[in-house]
Each structure stands twice: as C-alpha cells, then as structure tokens.
Write an enzyme that holds these catalytic residues in place. Structure first.
Site, PDB file in Angstrom:
ATOM      1  N   GLY A  62      55.117-108.292 -23.099  1.00  0.00           N
ATOM      2  CA  GLY A  62      54.342-107.363 -23.906  1.00  0.00           C
ATOM      3  C   GLY A  62      54.381-105.935 -23.385  1.00  0.00           C
ATOM      4  O   GLY A  62      54.793-105.675 -22.256  1.00  0.00           O
ATOM      5  N   HIS A  63      53.898-105.032 -24.218  1.00  0.00           N
ATOM      6  CA  HIS A  63      53.901-103.605 -23.903  1.00  0.00           C
ATOM      7  C   HIS A  63      53.121-103.306 -22.633  1.00  0.00           C
ATOM      8  O   HIS A  63      52.108-103.931 -22.343  1.00  0.00           O
ATOM      9  CB  HIS A  63      53.321-102.798 -25.074  1.00  0.00           C
ATOM     10  CG  HIS A  63      51.867-103.046 -25.314  1.00  0.00           C
ATOM     11  ND1 HIS A  63      50.875-102.363 -24.649  1.00  0.00           N
ATOM     12  CD2 HIS A  63      51.250-103.906 -26.145  1.00  0.00           C
ATOM     13  CE1 HIS A  63      49.691-102.791 -25.066  1.00  0.00           C
ATOM     14  NE2 HIS A  63      49.903-103.730 -25.973  1.00  0.00           N
ATOM     15  N   ASP A  64      53.616-102.358 -21.860  1.00  0.00           N
ATOM     16  CA  ASP A  64      52.976-101.857 -20.647  1.00  0.00           C
ATOM     17  C   ASP A  64      52.847-102.908 -19.546  1.00  0.00           C
ATOM     18  O   ASP A  64      52.149-102.678 -18.557  1.00  0.00           O
ATOM     19  CB  ASP A  64      51.595-101.260 -20.943  1.00  0.00           C
ATOM     20  CG  ASP A  64      51.656-100.132 -21.952  1.00  0.00           C
ATOM     21  OD1 ASP A  64      52.384 -99.167 -21.715  1.00  0.00           O
ATOM     22  OD2 ASP A  64      50.961-100.222 -22.988  1.00  0.00           O
ATOM     23  N   ALA A  65      53.473-104.074 -19.708  1.00  0.00           N
ATOM     24  CA  ALA A  65      53.438-105.094 -18.657  1.00  0.00           C
ATOM     25  C   ALA A  65      54.302-104.629 -17.490  1.00  0.00           C
ATOM     26  O   ALA A  65      55.293-103.929 -17.667  1.00  0.00           O
ATOM     27  CB  ALA A  65      53.936-106.439 -19.183  1.00  0.00           C
TER      28      ALA A  65
ATOM     29  N   VAL B 271      49.954-105.037 -20.917  1.00  0.00           N
ATOM     30  CA  VAL B 271      49.176-104.395 -19.858  1.00  0.00           C
ATOM     31  C   VAL B 271      48.876-105.346 -18.698  1.00  0.00           C
ATOM     32  O   VAL B 271      48.012-105.084 -17.875  1.00  0.00           O
ATOM     33  CB  VAL B 271      47.886-103.752 -20.420  1.00  0.00           C
ATOM     34  CG1 VAL B 271      47.282-102.767 -19.455  1.00  0.00           C
ATOM     35  CG2 VAL B 271      48.118-103.052 -21.752  1.00  0.00           C
TER      36      VAL B 271
END
Length: 187
Positions: A99-102, A119
């Site tokens: 996922g995004h910002d992971a 995240v």
C-alpha cells in the site's frame, strides 16, 4: 542509476512482459520485476462524501532499493504524502500488494498473496507468509514472522512469530485453538 523523465532506474534491472512502471519511481541495481507487476500505480486513497468519493492525488514516489525481486502480478502503490519504499534485498512472491506510503525494510520476505496496508512500517528481516495481511498504520518490528493465513491488526514485538485472525503470538494462538477444539467434549 539512470534517469529518464520522472523515473530513475539502474542498468541492471530485469523485468518480464507487461510490467508497468509509472512516473516517480526510483529503481536500484540488480532488481528483478516479474511479468504483470505494476510499480507506482495510484493508491486506493479516497474520502467518502455525500455525493460520492473524492480521490486524493498522490504526491510521493516509489523507491525500490538494490537487490530486490518482485514476483509476477505484484502491485506497489505510489506514496500519497511520502514515499513507498521497498528495502534492499527484499523478496516478494507473486500477487503481493504494498500500500501507499508503506516502508519495507531490508531483507524482508513476502509470500504469495500477502498484503501490507498503507502507511505501515515493516522493519528489517521480516517474513510475511502467503495470504497474510497487515493492516494500515502499523509497525511490524524487526525479525517478526507472520505465518500464512494471518491478519495483523496491531504493532508487533521484535523477533516474535504471529499467527491467526487476529494475529497473536503463535504459541498463545495455538493453545487457544486447542482449547476451542476441546470445548465440545467439555459441554
């Protein structure tokens, strides 16, 4: 590394058929990306409003560090407010979702169909086995192992193995399952 337009990659990248690499992606040396994977696609980041969903724009990047292997049909979403990072030496089986910002640390392993929510911070040397899911906004401590078919919904402790739905320390979870199996005999 070489830079072309918005994305940067090294000479030694190997990728299969139908790999999609979007803009704002940085790829290190000795990286392998198997067929059908998508690197840097938009995050599933929406806000519900009475009139429908509003999509938020992605402002980050994807950074794939050196010596990473990404299996077939994997997706690594672009960061929304910061970068999505796959750390050096990390290996992913097929159908993995990041996922995004992971932030994935160094030398992690993700089995087939594993997913890491947006995240989430995954520290170094973590193993997330097949069909395991890690919720968003968590910290998966260094050396953690998440066994197959588990779902992590809270931060983990370093070096501990987790199992179950919701995931808990493996021995505790196995005792819980054994107790449940003996419940009919007790009744």
């Amino acid at each position: 590394m070489k830079s072309f337009g918005f994305f940067v990659y090294a000479n030694s990248i190997q990728y299969g058929a139908n790999v999609t690499i979007y803009n704002h992606v940085v790829i290190g040396d000795n990286v392998i990306i198997q067929s059908g994977s998508v690197i840097g696609g938009d995050a599933c980041y929406f806000q519900r409003r009475p009139e429908g969903f509003i999509k938020f724009e992605s402002c980050g990047r994807v950074i794939i560090e050196d010596d990473v292997e990404i299996g077939a049909c994997c997706c690594v979403d672009i960061g929304v407010t910061s970068d999505t990072i796959v750390g050096k030496g990390t290996k992913m089986d097929n159908h993995v979702q990041i996922g995004h910002d992971a932030k994935l640390g160094k030398n992690c392993f993700l089995g087939a169909h594993a997913s890491v929510g947006g995240v989430t911070i995954v520290k170094d040397n973590v193993s997330i086995w097949s069909m395991a899911a890690v919720n968003k906004d968590l910290v998966i401590a260094e050396g953690t192992t998440v066994l197959a078919y588990s779902a992590v919904d809270k931060d983990t402790m370093p070096g501990v193995t987790y199992f179950g739905l919701p995931a808990d320390e493996v021995r505790k979870k196995w005792r819980e399952i054994a107790t449940l199996k003996s419940l009919p005999d007790l009744l």
